[in-house]
Design a protein around this motif. Sequence first.
Motif, short mmCIF file in Angstrom:
data_model
loop_
_atom_site.label_atom_id
_atom_site.label_comp_id
_atom_site.label_asym_id
_atom_site.label_seq_id
_atom_site.Cartn_x
_atom_site.Cartn_y
_atom_site.Cartn_z
N GLY A 39 6.49 8.61 1.58
CA GLY A 39 7.62 7.73 1.25
C GLY A 39 7.76 6.55 2.19
N ARG A 40 6.73 6.29 2.98
CA ARG A 40 6.82 5.22 3.97
C ARG A 40 6.99 3.85 3.33
NH1 ARG A 40 1.36 5.91 6.27
NH2 ARG A 40 1.11 6.26 4.05
N SER A 41 6.13 3.54 2.35
CA SER A 41 6.26 2.24 1.70
C SER A 41 7.58 2.12 0.95
CB SER A 41 5.11 2.00 0.73
OG SER A 41 3.90 1.95 1.44
N THR A 42 8.05 3.25 0.46
CA THR A 42 9.32 3.22 -0.28
C THR A 42 10.48 2.86 0.66
OG1 THR A 42 8.41 4.88 -1.77
CG2 THR A 42 10.78 4.53 -1.86
N PRO A 81 4.09 -6.70 2.26
CA PRO A 81 3.79 -5.47 1.51
C PRO A 81 2.40 -4.93 1.81
CG PRO A 81 4.03 -7.34 -0.01
CD PRO A 81 4.19 -7.87 1.39
N GLU A 82 2.16 -3.68 1.44
CA GLU A 82 0.80 -3.16 1.59
C GLU A 82 -0.10 -3.87 0.58
OE1 GLU A 82 0.91 1.16 0.92
OE2 GLU A 82 2.00 0.91 -0.94
N ASN A 83 -1.39 -3.78 0.78
CA ASN A 83 -2.39 -4.34 -0.14
C ASN A 83 -2.47 -5.85 -0.22
OD1 ASN A 83 -2.94 -1.68 -0.81
ND2 ASN A 83 -1.43 -1.67 -2.46
N VAL A 157 6.41 -4.70 8.15
CA VAL A 157 4.98 -4.85 7.86
C VAL A 157 4.42 -3.49 7.43
CG1 VAL A 157 2.79 -5.76 8.69
CG2 VAL A 157 4.90 -6.50 9.77
N ASP A 158 3.87 -3.45 6.23
CA ASP A 158 3.37 -2.19 5.67
C ASP A 158 1.84 -2.11 5.80
OD1 ASP A 158 2.99 0.18 4.29
OD2 ASP A 158 4.15 -0.42 2.52
N GLU A 159 1.38 -1.23 6.63
CA GLU A 159 -0.05 -0.93 6.83
C GLU A 159 -0.95 -2.16 6.96
OE1 GLU A 159 -1.77 2.51 5.99
OE2 GLU A 159 -0.26 3.34 4.60
N PRO A 160 -0.69 -2.96 7.98
CA PRO A 160 -1.47 -4.20 8.13
C PRO A 160 -2.93 -3.99 8.51
CG PRO A 160 -0.06 -3.88 10.04
CD PRO A 160 0.32 -2.82 9.04
MG LIG Z 1 2.33 3.16 1.48
#
Ligand SMILES: [Mg+2]
Length: 234
Positions: A39-42, A81-83, A157-160
């Motif tokens: 649920g991290r990105s959430t 965001p991620e990606n 910052v999501d998973e840079p």
């Molecule tokens: Mg994520």
Amino acid sequence: MLEVRGLNAFYGASQVLFGLDLSLGEGRVLTLVGRNGAGRSTVARALVGRVTRHGSVRFMDRELVHERAFRIARAGIGYVPENREVFGQLDVEENLRLGQRAPLQGATTAWDLDRCYDLFPRLRERRQAPAGALSGGEQQMLVLCRALMGNPRLLIVDEPTEGLSPQMVERVAETLSRLKREGLAMLLIEQKLDIALDLADDVLVIGHGEVRFHGSVPQLRAQPDVIDTWVGMA
Ligand SMILES: [Mg+2]
Ligand SMILES: Nc1ncnc2c1ncn2[C@@H]1O[C@H](COP(=O)(O)OP(=O)(O)OP(=O)(O)O)[C@@H](O)[C@H]1O
């Protein structure tokens, strides 16, 4: 600066976050860790208004939980965001300009193209290139700078570093560390535990949509069972 209480988040009928509390002070870095799907990105999406949520999200003494995403950005929360979502047909400079927003009152230093190019000289070299033609690492630099161009007070910052070469991982980590030294508050989702703990003032561990730990890096290190159970060896 940021005070979150009882945050619940939903995708349709399915609840993904359950009563999350967290807090983050001015100029501090909170890293968010947990297993895939925890649920991290959430958490990031809930804070910036991209998913259905209830509870309380107070930022600089304003309640933002009912606000739309553009108002949350305007309040000073930047989001990567991620990606790595770049506008592939637009060139680097056009992508950066899309993120531009005048600094809020009281901000000390403003971000502009030159400051981004000083941070990542590679982007200056590639300023005319379509963003879709950049490498993954270059795209990560671009989305980070695009968020900085909005002059945020808090950057999420999501998973840079995901999917980058070891050299690029190092480069991105150094940059985040530099932004921290410059006083930018960050909420960083980072799967590489060494980087996450290196940058963090405080750590939030999420498991199955609930907070499993919230405290300082030394406090987390003193509880290896928390890492074993909820973070793994990532
Ligand atoms: Mg994520
Ligand atoms: N758009 C969506 N619709 C329905 N369910 C979703 C959606 N996005 C995520 N989920 C579900 O919500 C849960 C949390 O997802 P989230 O993206 O927050 O995980 P995460 O911790 O960021 O992990 P990872 O980045 O490894 O996917 C997962 O069970 C996921 O399947």
